[in-house]
Scaffold this motif. Structure first.
Motif, PDB file in Angstrom:
ATOM      1  N   TYR A 120       0.872  -1.017  -0.004  1.00 18.85           N
ATOM      2  CA  TYR A 120       0.080  -0.128   0.109  1.00 18.85           C
ATOM      3  C   TYR A 120       0.768   1.219   0.001  1.00 18.85           C
ATOM      4  CZ  TYR A 120      -3.143   3.610   1.635  1.00 18.85           C
ATOM      5  OH  TYR A 120      -3.909   4.828   1.517  1.00 18.85           O
ATOM      6  N   ASN A 121       1.842   1.249   0.734  1.00 17.70           N
ATOM      7  CA  ASN A 121       2.825   2.476   0.772  1.00 17.70           C
ATOM      8  C   ASN A 121       3.410   2.704  -0.285  1.00 17.70           C
ATOM      9  OD1 ASN A 121       2.223   2.808   3.768  1.00 17.70           O
ATOM     10  ND2 ASN A 121       4.442   2.453   4.178  1.00 17.70           N
ATOM     11  N   ILE A 122       3.798   1.777  -1.109  1.00 18.38           N
ATOM     12  CA  ILE A 122       4.627   1.948  -2.547  1.00 18.38           C
ATOM     13  C   ILE A 122       3.495   2.280  -3.276  1.00 18.38           C
ATOM     14  CG2 ILE A 122       5.599   0.661  -4.409  1.00 18.38           C
ATOM     15  CD1 ILE A 122       6.753  -1.322  -2.056  1.00 18.38           C
ATOM     16  N   ALA A 123       2.318   1.612  -3.577  1.00 14.63           N
ATOM     17  CA  ALA A 123       1.269   2.004  -4.358  1.00 14.63           C
ATOM     18  C   ALA A 123       0.897   3.555  -4.206  1.00 14.63           C
ATOM     19  CB  ALA A 123       0.097   1.039  -4.404  1.00 14.63           C
ATOM     20  N   LYS A 124       0.829   4.131  -2.907  1.00 16.76           N
ATOM     21  CA  LYS A 124       0.370   5.298  -2.525  1.00 16.76           C
ATOM     22  C   LYS A 124       1.333   6.136  -3.358  1.00 16.76           C
ATOM     23  CE  LYS A 124       0.752   6.844   1.524  1.00 16.76           C
ATOM     24  NZ  LYS A 124       0.571   6.706   2.939  1.00 16.76           N
ATOM     25  N   ASN A 125       2.636   5.844  -3.020  1.00 23.34           N
ATOM     26  CA  ASN A 125       3.577   6.859  -3.294  1.00 23.34           C
ATOM     27  C   ASN A 125       3.919   7.061  -4.984  1.00 23.34           C
ATOM     28  OD1 ASN A 125       4.576   7.983  -0.761  1.00 23.34           O
ATOM     29  ND2 ASN A 125       5.993   6.369  -0.525  1.00 23.34           N
ATOM     30  N   ILE A 126       3.583   5.808  -5.509  1.00 23.00           N
ATOM     31  CA  ILE A 126       3.431   5.904  -7.056  1.00 23.00           C
ATOM     32  C   ILE A 126       2.236   6.984  -7.511  1.00 23.00           C
ATOM     33  CG2 ILE A 126       2.993   4.433  -9.076  1.00 23.00           C
ATOM     34  CD1 ILE A 126       4.481   1.938  -7.507  1.00 23.00           C
ATOM     35  N   VAL A 127       1.328   6.707  -6.925  1.00 22.29           N
ATOM     36  CA  VAL A 127      -0.025   7.464  -7.514  1.00 22.29           C
ATOM     37  C   VAL A 127       0.489   8.882  -7.238  1.00 22.29           C
ATOM     38  CG1 VAL A 127      -2.151   8.178  -7.021  1.00 22.29           C
ATOM     39  CG2 VAL A 127      -1.353   5.606  -7.144  1.00 22.29           C
ATOM     40  N   LYS A 128       1.107   9.227  -6.057  1.00 26.32           N
ATOM     41  CA  LYS A 128       1.395  10.626  -5.635  1.00 26.32           C
ATOM     42  C   LYS A 128       2.402  11.297  -6.652  1.00 26.32           C
ATOM     43  CE  LYS A 128       3.164  13.329  -1.775  1.00 26.32           C
ATOM     44  NZ  LYS A 128       3.680  13.434  -0.440  1.00 26.32           N
ATOM     45  N   VAL A 129       3.572  10.387  -6.870  1.00 32.71           N
ATOM     46  CA  VAL A 129       4.577  11.022  -7.718  1.00 32.71           C
ATOM     47  C   VAL A 129       3.756  11.194  -9.275  1.00 32.71           C
ATOM     48  CG1 VAL A 129       6.507  10.274  -9.125  1.00 32.71           C
ATOM     49  CG2 VAL A 129       6.506   9.932  -6.723  1.00 32.71           C
ATOM     50  N   ARG A 130       3.123  10.361  -9.493  1.00 34.88           N
ATOM     51  CA  ARG A 130       2.577  10.413 -10.992  1.00 34.88           C
ATOM     52  C   ARG A 130       1.559  11.527 -11.228  1.00 34.88           C
ATOM     53  NH1 ARG A 130      -0.855   4.809 -11.223  1.00 34.88           N
ATOM     54  NH2 ARG A 130      -2.908   5.630 -10.860  1.00 34.88           N
ATOM     55  N   GLU A 131       1.057  12.151 -10.116  1.00 36.44           N
ATOM     56  CA  GLU A 131       0.352  13.343 -10.426  1.00 36.44           C
ATOM     57  C   GLU A 131       1.074  14.550 -11.176  1.00 36.44           C
ATOM     58  OE1 GLU A 131      -1.225  13.966  -6.273  1.00 36.44           O
ATOM     59  OE2 GLU A 131      -2.615  12.541  -6.245  1.00 36.44           O
ATOM     60  N   SER A 132       2.334  14.614 -10.654  1.00 35.47           N
ATOM     61  CA  SER A 132       2.956  15.531 -11.273  1.00 35.47           C
ATOM     62  C   SER A 132       3.818  15.283 -12.282  1.00 35.47           C
ATOM     63  CB  SER A 132       3.940  16.320 -10.170  1.00 35.47           C
ATOM     64  OG  SER A 132       4.770  15.276  -9.586  1.00 35.47           O
ATOM     65  N   LYS A 133       4.225  13.912 -12.694  1.00 33.92           N
ATOM     66  CA  LYS A 133       5.040  13.501 -13.692  1.00 33.92           C
ATOM     67  C   LYS A 133       4.990  12.060 -14.274  1.00 33.92           C
ATOM     68  CE  LYS A 133       9.481  12.267 -11.267  1.00 33.92           C
ATOM     69  NZ  LYS A 133      10.011  11.090 -12.182  1.00 33.92           N
ATOM     70  N   THR A 134       5.065  11.550 -15.350  1.00 37.63           N
ATOM     71  CA  THR A 134       5.043  10.372 -15.711  1.00 37.63           C
ATOM     72  C   THR A 134       6.268   9.581 -15.206  1.00 37.63           C
ATOM     73  OG1 THR A 134       3.950  10.976 -17.885  1.00 37.63           O
ATOM     74  CG2 THR A 134       4.856   8.652 -17.734  1.00 37.63           C
ATOM     75  N   ILE A 135       6.230   8.392 -14.638  1.00 39.03           N
ATOM     76  CA  ILE A 135       7.149   7.060 -14.272  1.00 39.03           C
ATOM     77  C   ILE A 135       7.710   6.416 -15.396  1.00 39.03           C
ATOM     78  CG2 ILE A 135       7.703   5.776 -12.397  1.00 39.03           C
ATOM     79  CD1 ILE A 135       5.378   6.729 -10.904  1.00 39.03           C
ATOM     80  N   THR A 189      11.172   5.145 -16.093  1.00 40.97           N
ATOM     81  CA  THR A 189      12.186   4.211 -15.988  1.00 40.97           C
ATOM     82  C   THR A 189      12.147   3.443 -14.782  1.00 40.97           C
ATOM     83  OG1 THR A 189      13.598   5.596 -14.923  1.00 40.97           O
ATOM     84  CG2 THR A 189      13.481   5.966 -17.416  1.00 40.97           C
ATOM     85  N   THR A 190      13.043   2.349 -14.925  1.00 38.76           N
ATOM     86  CA  THR A 190      13.293   1.241 -13.854  1.00 38.76           C
ATOM     87  C   THR A 190      13.935   1.829 -12.833  1.00 38.76           C
ATOM     88  OG1 THR A 190      15.456   0.418 -14.832  1.00 38.76           O
ATOM     89  CG2 THR A 190      13.387  -0.800 -15.228  1.00 38.76           C
ATOM     90  N   PHE A 191      14.756   2.810 -12.914  1.00 44.15           N
ATOM     91  CA  PHE A 191      15.281   3.675 -11.888  1.00 44.15           C
ATOM     92  C   PHE A 191      14.310   4.484 -10.992  1.00 44.15           C
ATOM     93  CE2 PHE A 191      20.298   2.648 -12.538  1.00 44.15           C
ATOM     94  CZ  PHE A 191      20.115   1.318 -12.400  1.00 44.15           C
ATOM     95  N   GLU A 192      13.672   5.231 -11.820  1.00 44.68           N
ATOM     96  CA  GLU A 192      12.540   6.303 -11.094  1.00 44.68           C
ATOM     97  C   GLU A 192      11.710   5.262 -10.272  1.00 44.68           C
ATOM     98  OE1 GLU A 192      10.675   8.847 -14.063  1.00 44.68           O
ATOM     99  OE2 GLU A 192      11.946   8.238 -15.270  1.00 44.68           O
ATOM    100  N   LEU A 193      11.382   4.097 -10.816  1.00 39.98           N
ATOM    101  CA  LEU A 193      10.238   3.285  -9.916  1.00 39.98           C
ATOM    102  C   LEU A 193      11.425   2.938  -8.695  1.00 39.98           C
ATOM    103  CD1 LEU A 193       7.796   1.784  -9.611  1.00 39.98           C
ATOM    104  CD2 LEU A 193       8.531   0.036 -10.857  1.00 39.98           C
ATOM    105  N   VAL A 194      12.370   2.242  -8.875  1.00 43.53           N
ATOM    106  CA  VAL A 194      13.179   1.684  -7.612  1.00 43.53           C
ATOM    107  C   VAL A 194      13.439   3.035  -6.666  1.00 43.53           C
ATOM    108  CG1 VAL A 194      15.693   1.222  -6.970  1.00 43.53           C
ATOM    109  CG2 VAL A 194      14.769   0.120  -9.122  1.00 43.53           C
ATOM    110  N   ASP A 195      13.332   4.252  -6.914  1.00 40.78           N
ATOM    111  CA  ASP A 195      13.610   5.302  -6.015  1.00 40.78           C
ATOM    112  C   ASP A 195      12.409   5.551  -5.344  1.00 40.78           C
ATOM    113  OD1 ASP A 195      16.394   5.738  -6.829  1.00 40.78           O
ATOM    114  OD2 ASP A 195      15.926   7.462  -8.249  1.00 40.78           O
ATOM    115  N   ILE A 196      11.091   5.249  -5.975  1.00 41.26           N
ATOM    116  CA  ILE A 196       9.921   5.504  -5.242  1.00 41.26           C
ATOM    117  C   ILE A 196       9.919   4.124  -4.191  1.00 41.26           C
ATOM    118  CG2 ILE A 196       7.387   5.431  -5.645  1.00 41.26           C
ATOM    119  CD1 ILE A 196       7.975   6.564  -8.337  1.00 41.26           C
ATOM    120  N   ILE A 197       9.959   3.159  -4.665  1.00 38.41           N
ATOM    121  CA  ILE A 197      10.126   2.099  -3.935  1.00 38.41           C
ATOM    122  C   ILE A 197      10.908   2.229  -2.642  1.00 38.41           C
ATOM    123  CG2 ILE A 197      10.643  -0.553  -3.513  1.00 38.41           C
ATOM    124  CD1 ILE A 197      10.091  -0.742  -6.605  1.00 38.41           C
TER     125      ILE A 197
END
Length: 310
Positions: free
Chosen positions: A160-175, A177-185
């Motif tokens: 849930y924490n990871i999904a929530k942060n993915i949704v938050k980040v993509r409000e301002s920009k498209t995710i 790359t793999t490294f962008e996702l790794v940073d969010i995780i």
């Protein structure tokens, strides 16, 4: 072609009990590590190899051609194996192999987006003509959908924490790359988790790969088909790499190899008509030897189960 080390090669070959005039199917051809050894043993038989990755088909064709020419390669997901074989007039076979791991070249090709160790566009499609990819999933699935796949397919505690942060980040920009996702995780996990052994993104990347390629759905669908293709005495060998796959295979094998006792007469032995049509070749799951683990660390989580039609 890069040297690819097939997992539990000797155990697979020994347990398939290969006949020199038999018909064998490799549902997950990869770089033909297992198939090449099968082909060497069937001078009067035929090998059918399936893979949804065209690159795997092309490279395997060149390699197998140096051994013999009594093989047919089919660019298709294994979920369609029965229909495709039937179209070729093949209705029963002597042995089938399914190695459910992602092949090493797919992981090692950074551009394919399977690995958290290389920076690349999020992709993870085994068949690159499929529409759905990891990029779409990360940028379009809802909070609930992302949480579900991370939890179910990755067995990720902080889904849930990871999904929530993915949704938050993509409000301002498209995710992208793999490294962008790794940073969010990484930013979604408590410090104690980041200190643990193993890569913090491993489970989420596994979940994404499974969702992108419908792996568990297709495995569940295909099991009855491959079992029905076996001749009497024919064997099906399946190598799994995580508990979700292994659970599906174990359950299916148990279902066809046991006759449940009647509720009204639980001690009554099954009569001739009620005997199962299959038997487990190995009741205990087979794992890689110590020697193999040293030479091929990717065999660490592999489990081999074999069933025979009787």
């Amino acid at each position: 072609m890069d040297k690819h080390i097939p997992v539990m090669l000797n155990e697979v070959i020994d347990n398939l009990c290969i006949k020199n005039d038999g018909i064998y199917v490799d549902c997950t051809l990869g770089r033909a590590g297992h198939s090449s050894e099968i082909l060497k043993r069937i001078p009067n038989g035929h090998l059918y190899g399936f893979d949804q990755d065209q690159k795997a088909i092309d490279e395997s064709k060149s390699f197998l051609s140096t051994i013999a020419n009594n093989f047919t390669l089919i660019h298709e997901n294994f979920v369609n194996v029965k229909d495709k074989l039937n179209e070729l007039g093949v209705n029963s076979v002597d042995g089938i192999l399914m190695d459910l791991g992602v092949s090493s070249p797919q992981f090692d090709d950074g551009e394919r987006g399977f690995s958290y160790r290389y920076d690349a566009r999020l992709d993870m499609r085994m068949n690159q003509s499929d529409e759905l990819d990891a990029h779409y999933i990360i940028n379009n699935y809802s909070l609930n959908e992302l949480t579900r796949i991370f939890r179910e397919y990755g067995e990720e505690k902080y889904a849930y924490n990871i999904a929530k942060n993915i949704v938050k980040v993509r409000e301002s920009k498209t995710i992208n790359t793999t490294f962008e996702l790794v940073d969010i995780i990484k930013s979604s996990l408590p410090k104690k988790e980041l200190m643990k052994k193993g890569h913090p993104a491993k489970q989420v990347f596994q979940a994404l790969r499974i969702e992108t390629n419908h792996e568990l759905d297709y495995l569940t669908k295909v099991l009855d088909d491959v079992l029905s293709l076996l001749k009497v005495g024919g064997r099906l060998a399946i190598i799994t790499f995580h508990s979700l796959e292994d659970r599906i295979v174990k359950k299916a094998f148990k279902r066809v190899s046991e006759i449940e006792g009647s509720r009204h007469a639980p001690v009554m032995l099954p009569n001739e008509e009620n005997k199962p049509n299959y038997r487990l070749v190995n009741r205990q799951v087979i794992v890689a030897s110590e020697e193999e683990l040293k030479n091929n660390p990717r065999s660490q989580s592999a489990k081999l189960r074999i069933i025979e039609r009787i």
